[in-house]
Design an enzyme around this catalytic site. Structure first.
Site, PDB file in Angstrom:
ATOM      1  CE  LYS A   1      14.906  76.054  41.611  1.00  0.00           C
ATOM      2  NZ  LYS A   1      16.299  75.661  41.364  1.00  0.00           N
TER       3      LYS A   1
ATOM      4  N   GLY B   1      14.802  71.849  51.075  1.00  0.00           N
ATOM      5  CA  GLY B   1      15.954  72.744  51.061  1.00  0.00           C
ATOM      6  C   GLY B   1      16.209  73.295  52.448  1.00  0.00           C
ATOM      7  CB  SER B   2      18.394  75.996  53.577  1.00  0.00           C
ATOM      8  OG  SER B   2      17.946  77.058  52.754  1.00  0.00           O
TER       9      SER B   2
ATOM     10  N   GLY C   1      13.088  77.835  52.796  1.00  0.00           N
ATOM     11  CA  GLY C   1      11.756  77.304  53.094  1.00  0.00           C
ATOM     12  C   GLY C   1      10.812  78.392  53.593  1.00  0.00           C
TER      13      GLY C   1
ATOM     14  CD  GLU D   1       9.965  66.444  54.325  1.00  0.00           C
ATOM     15  OE1 GLU D   1      10.772  66.412  55.281  1.00  0.00           O
ATOM     16  OE2 GLU D   1       8.868  65.871  54.355  1.00  0.00           O
TER      17      GLU D   1
ATOM     18  CB  CYS E   1      18.093  66.687  55.552  1.00  0.00           C
ATOM     19  SG  CYS E   1      17.364  65.136  55.019  1.00  0.00           S
TER      20      CYS E   1
ATOM     21  CD  GLU F   1      21.131  71.583  57.588  1.00  0.00           C
ATOM     22  OE1 GLU F   1      20.769  72.585  56.953  1.00  0.00           O
ATOM     23  OE2 GLU F   1      20.618  70.458  57.436  1.00  0.00           O
TER      24      GLU F   1
HETATM   25  P1  NAD Z   1      18.601  75.768  49.379  1.00  0.00           P
HETATM   26  O1  NAD Z   1      17.524  76.216  50.296  1.00  0.00           O
HETATM   27  O2  NAD Z   1      19.733  76.677  49.121  1.00  0.00           O
HETATM   28  O3  NAD Z   1      17.988  75.434  47.935  1.00  0.00           O
HETATM   29  C1  NAD Z   1      16.949  74.473  47.783  1.00  0.00           C
HETATM   30  C2  NAD Z   1      16.200  74.766  46.495  1.00  0.00           C
HETATM   31  O4  NAD Z   1      15.510  76.004  46.639  1.00  0.00           O
HETATM   32  C3  NAD Z   1      17.087  74.908  45.263  1.00  0.00           C
HETATM   33  O5  NAD Z   1      16.459  74.302  44.160  1.00  0.00           O
HETATM   34  C4  NAD Z   1      17.151  76.416  45.078  1.00  0.00           C
HETATM   35  O6  NAD Z   1      17.391  76.833  43.750  1.00  0.00           O
HETATM   36  C5  NAD Z   1      15.752  76.816  45.514  1.00  0.00           C
HETATM   37  N1  NAD Z   1      15.596  78.222  45.919  1.00  0.00           N
HETATM   38  C6  NAD Z   1      16.542  79.057  46.419  1.00  0.00           C
HETATM   39  N2  NAD Z   1      15.982  80.276  46.670  1.00  0.00           N
HETATM   40  C7  NAD Z   1      14.671  80.185  46.342  1.00  0.00           C
HETATM   41  C8  NAD Z   1      13.572  81.078  46.394  1.00  0.00           C
HETATM   42  N3  NAD Z   1      13.705  82.337  46.825  1.00  0.00           N
HETATM   43  N4  NAD Z   1      12.344  80.649  45.991  1.00  0.00           N
HETATM   44  C9  NAD Z   1      12.188  79.378  45.554  1.00  0.00           C
HETATM   45  N5  NAD Z   1      13.191  78.482  45.476  1.00  0.00           N
HETATM   46  C10 NAD Z   1      14.424  78.873  45.867  1.00  0.00           C
HETATM   47  O7  NAD Z   1      19.095  74.365  49.930  1.00  0.00           O
HETATM   48  P2  NAD Z   1      20.250  73.434  49.325  1.00  0.00           P
HETATM   49  O8  NAD Z   1      21.571  74.020  49.658  1.00  0.00           O
HETATM   50  O9  NAD Z   1      19.942  73.104  47.913  1.00  0.00           O
HETATM   51  O10 NAD Z   1      20.020  72.096  50.154  1.00  0.00           O
HETATM   52  C11 NAD Z   1      20.535  71.891  51.423  1.00  0.00           C
HETATM   53  C12 NAD Z   1      19.444  72.028  52.468  1.00  0.00           C
HETATM   54  O11 NAD Z   1      18.378  71.128  52.147  1.00  0.00           O
HETATM   55  C13 NAD Z   1      19.911  71.641  53.844  1.00  0.00           C
HETATM   56  O12 NAD Z   1      19.392  72.550  54.785  1.00  0.00           O
HETATM   57  C14 NAD Z   1      19.315  70.257  54.046  1.00  0.00           C
HETATM   58  O13 NAD Z   1      19.141  69.887  55.393  1.00  0.00           O
HETATM   59  C15 NAD Z   1      18.030  70.381  53.308  1.00  0.00           C
HETATM   60  N6  NAD Z   1      17.497  69.073  52.935  1.00  0.00           N
HETATM   61  C16 NAD Z   1      16.398  68.608  53.597  1.00  0.00           C
HETATM   62  C17 NAD Z   1      15.896  67.342  53.301  1.00  0.00           C
HETATM   63  C18 NAD Z   1      14.673  66.822  54.014  1.00  0.00           C
HETATM   64  O14 NAD Z   1      14.050  65.925  53.485  1.00  0.00           O
HETATM   65  N7  NAD Z   1      14.328  67.339  55.178  1.00  0.00           N
HETATM   66  C19 NAD Z   1      16.518  66.563  52.335  1.00  0.00           C
HETATM   67  C20 NAD Z   1      17.633  67.066  51.674  1.00  0.00           C
HETATM   68  C21 NAD Z   1      18.120  68.327  51.990  1.00  0.00           C
END
Ligand code: NAD
Length: 504
Positions: free
Chosen positions: A189, A242-243, A247, A264, A298, A397
């Site tokens: 997804k 993601g965030s 997470g 991550e 990130c 962040e």
């Molecule tokens: P986000 O957490 O808003 O979304 C990430 C993903 O999770 C999206 O696909 C979203 O649709 C999905 N999601 C949202 N709610 C969910 C739920 N309840 N259950 C399952 N999935 C759900 O993050 P974002 O805004 O897309 O990305 C930015 C964040 O990602 C930043 O915090 C960044 O630091 C982090 N990031 C980390 C890395 C790493 O490798 N450490 C790499 C890139 C980005």
């Protein structure tokens, strides 16, 4: 084919609403609904993406489950999986320009950044193809000498993968390349902000000859699609980028059926510059750390820790370079910073600039929306000085082009400030003192440490976080282990009858 994307140099817009890829077939969402993917530079919808629901997730997990339980992929000789992965790598090479252009339309990052990422994608699949036929097992030299004991490494099964929007296909490669090598099946997804490249990528996966059901894509938002995916009992492992807040939700949902999770997450990484550093190189590394990709990375070096004797000179250099950064169309190769990826992201970053001003940090440059782009999603490269590490702009962040500069005196204070963070993703250290380097590295609480460099990542080097930046590692052979179970096998050799009431 779901989309007719144009080749390099032309408009990659799909002409028709896109479809998802489930069990080797192109399909609409059960609801028939779609949502718009918005180009953040133009502000216009440029593609229609299926709006999936739990029913579509169930179809995709069932397809992956069937492919894993009955299909050829996990049973196939590793060398054969490797051959298909290498075909995928060659096709990714052929289509790199188009994939890069799609990603720019989706998230507004620079073509020069996304073209680099697209060129790197094939190498992930080549690297892990090289491991696919070397997984095997290991004979153990056990003290139980009446047994022949060995370990087998087996694929964990069906992987549910959820990714962020900032480096879409690369974040997929971090997960999919080792999962394919291990023999796993996969449901992706992608972020709802960047679904188009994942769907074009699925066409390439199919063309490479990956069997039906091994790779599936469902599109939509987190609550309606992500949550049902990680909660699905047919998913054996969850891989998430993601965030932190999401997470934690993902880990809780996966815990309901005890699926292991790799996370991550975000960061607030310190870039530590000592007075003995090559100041020009350090200033360049600081700019790369926070203004590349508009800080939407990130590993952004969002806290600059500057040793007092060089603090003012370093700030002057960084501010000078920040003021020269060329803002503009992300497709233009001269552009150095494009728009932020979507409106909520812009609101969040501008909100943090207000927070920084309110907390008493001093704005050295930036802080505004540049007038010449009207209401485009641009933010000036922003530097706050006189930041205290307890301020929100030093702890949270921001995920935008906002640097917080914190002065320090000596190594002990540098370490204490660097580690005083809920995050632990990455850190940079700039110094010419090799002894200091080796004192600092073991004490820094971060999954990646760069010495006299910043923001270098590769498929063959493990990547992941300490503390709230997550757990598990992607890339390198450690990244492959995330997708393998260990099975221990005991073969009795003596033929003796043992005491049934005694262990061993
Ligand atoms: P986000 O957490 O808003 O979304 C990430 C993903 O999770 C999206 O696909 C979203 O649709 C999905 N999601 C949202 N709610 C969910 C739920 N309840 N259950 C399952 N999935 C759900 O993050 P974002 O805004 O897309 O990305 C930015 C964040 O990602 C930043 O915090 C960044 O630091 C982090 N990031 C980390 C890395 C790493 O490798 N450490 C790499 C890139 C980005």
């Amino acid at each position: 084919m779901t989309m007719t994307a144009a080749k390099a140099g032309t408009d990659p817009s799909p002409r028709d609403p896109l479809r998802m890829f489930i069990g080797g077939e192109w399909t609409e969402a059960r609801s028939g609904r779609t949502f718009d993917s918005i180009d953040p530079y133009t502000g216009q919808a440029w593609a229609q993406v299926p709006e999936a629901s739990a029913a579509d997730v169930d179809r995709a997990v069932s397809a992956a489950r069937a492919a894993f339980d009955e299909g050829p992929w996990p049973q196939m000789a590793g060398v054969e999986r490797a051959r298909i992965m290498r075909r995928l790598a060659r096709l990714l090479e052929e289509n790199a320009d188009e994939l890069a252009a799609i990603e720019v339309r989706d998230n507004g990052k620079l073509l020069r950044e996304m073209a680099g990422q697209a060129a790197l994608l094939p190498e992930f699949y080549d690297y892990f193809a090289g491991a696919a036929d070397k997984i095997g097992g290991e004979v153990l030299d056990s003290a139980k000498t009446n047994f022949f004991v060995y370990q087998l490494f087996e694929p964990v099964g069906v992987v549910g993968a959820i990714t962020a929007w900032n480096s879409p296909l690369m974040l997929v490669a971090y997960k999919l390349a080792p999962a394919l090598a291990a023999g796993c099946c996969f449901v992706l997804k992608p972020s709802e902000h960047t679904s188009v490249s994942a769907l074009r990528f699925a066409e390439i996966v199919a063309e490479a000859g990956v069997p039906d059901g091994v790779f599936n894509v469902v599109t939509g938002d987190g609550p309606s699609v992500g949550e049902p995916l990680v909660s699905h009992p047919g998913v054996d492992k969850v891989a998430f980028t993601g965030s932190v807040a999401t997470g934690i939700r993902v880990a809780k949902a996966a815990a309901e059926h005890l699926a292991p999770v790799s996370l991550e997450l975000g960061g607030k990484s310190p870039n530590v510059v000592f007075a003995d550093a090559d100041i020009e190189a350090a200033a360049n590394g600081v700019v790369a750390g926070i203004f590349a990709a508009c800080g939407q990375t990130c590993v952004a070096g969002s806290r600059l820790l500057a040793e007092r004797p060089i603090h003012d000179e370093l700030v002057e250099r960084v501010v000078g370079r920040a003021q020269e950064i060329i803002l503009g169309n992300p497709m233009d190769l001269a552009t150095e910073m494009g728009p932020l990826a979507f409106a909520a992201q812009w609101d969040k970053v501008m909100g943090y600039i207000d927070v920084g001003n309110g907390e008493g940090a001093e704005l050295a440059t930036g802080g505004c929306r540049p007038e010449r782009f009207g209401d485009g999603l641009f933010v000036e490269p922003t530097v706050f000085v006189r930041v205290d590490n307890s301020m929100r702009i030093a702890r949270e962040e921001i995920f935008g082009p906002v640097l917080s500069v914190i002065p320090f005196d000596g190594e002990a204070e540098a370490l204490s400030i660097a580690n005083d963070s809920p995050f632990g993703l990455a850190a940079g250290v700039w110094t010419r003192d090799v002894q200091r380097v080796h004192r600092m590295v073991p004490r820094l609480q971060a999954g990646t440490v760069w010495i006299n460099a910043y923001r270098t990542i590769n498929y063959d080097v493990p990547f992941g976080g300490y503390k709230m930046s997550g757990h598990g590692r992607e890339n390198g052979l450690e990244g492959l282990r995330e997708y393998l179970h260990t099975k221990s096998v005991w073969v009795e050799m003596s033929g003796a009858t043992r005491d049934p009431f005694k262990l061993g």
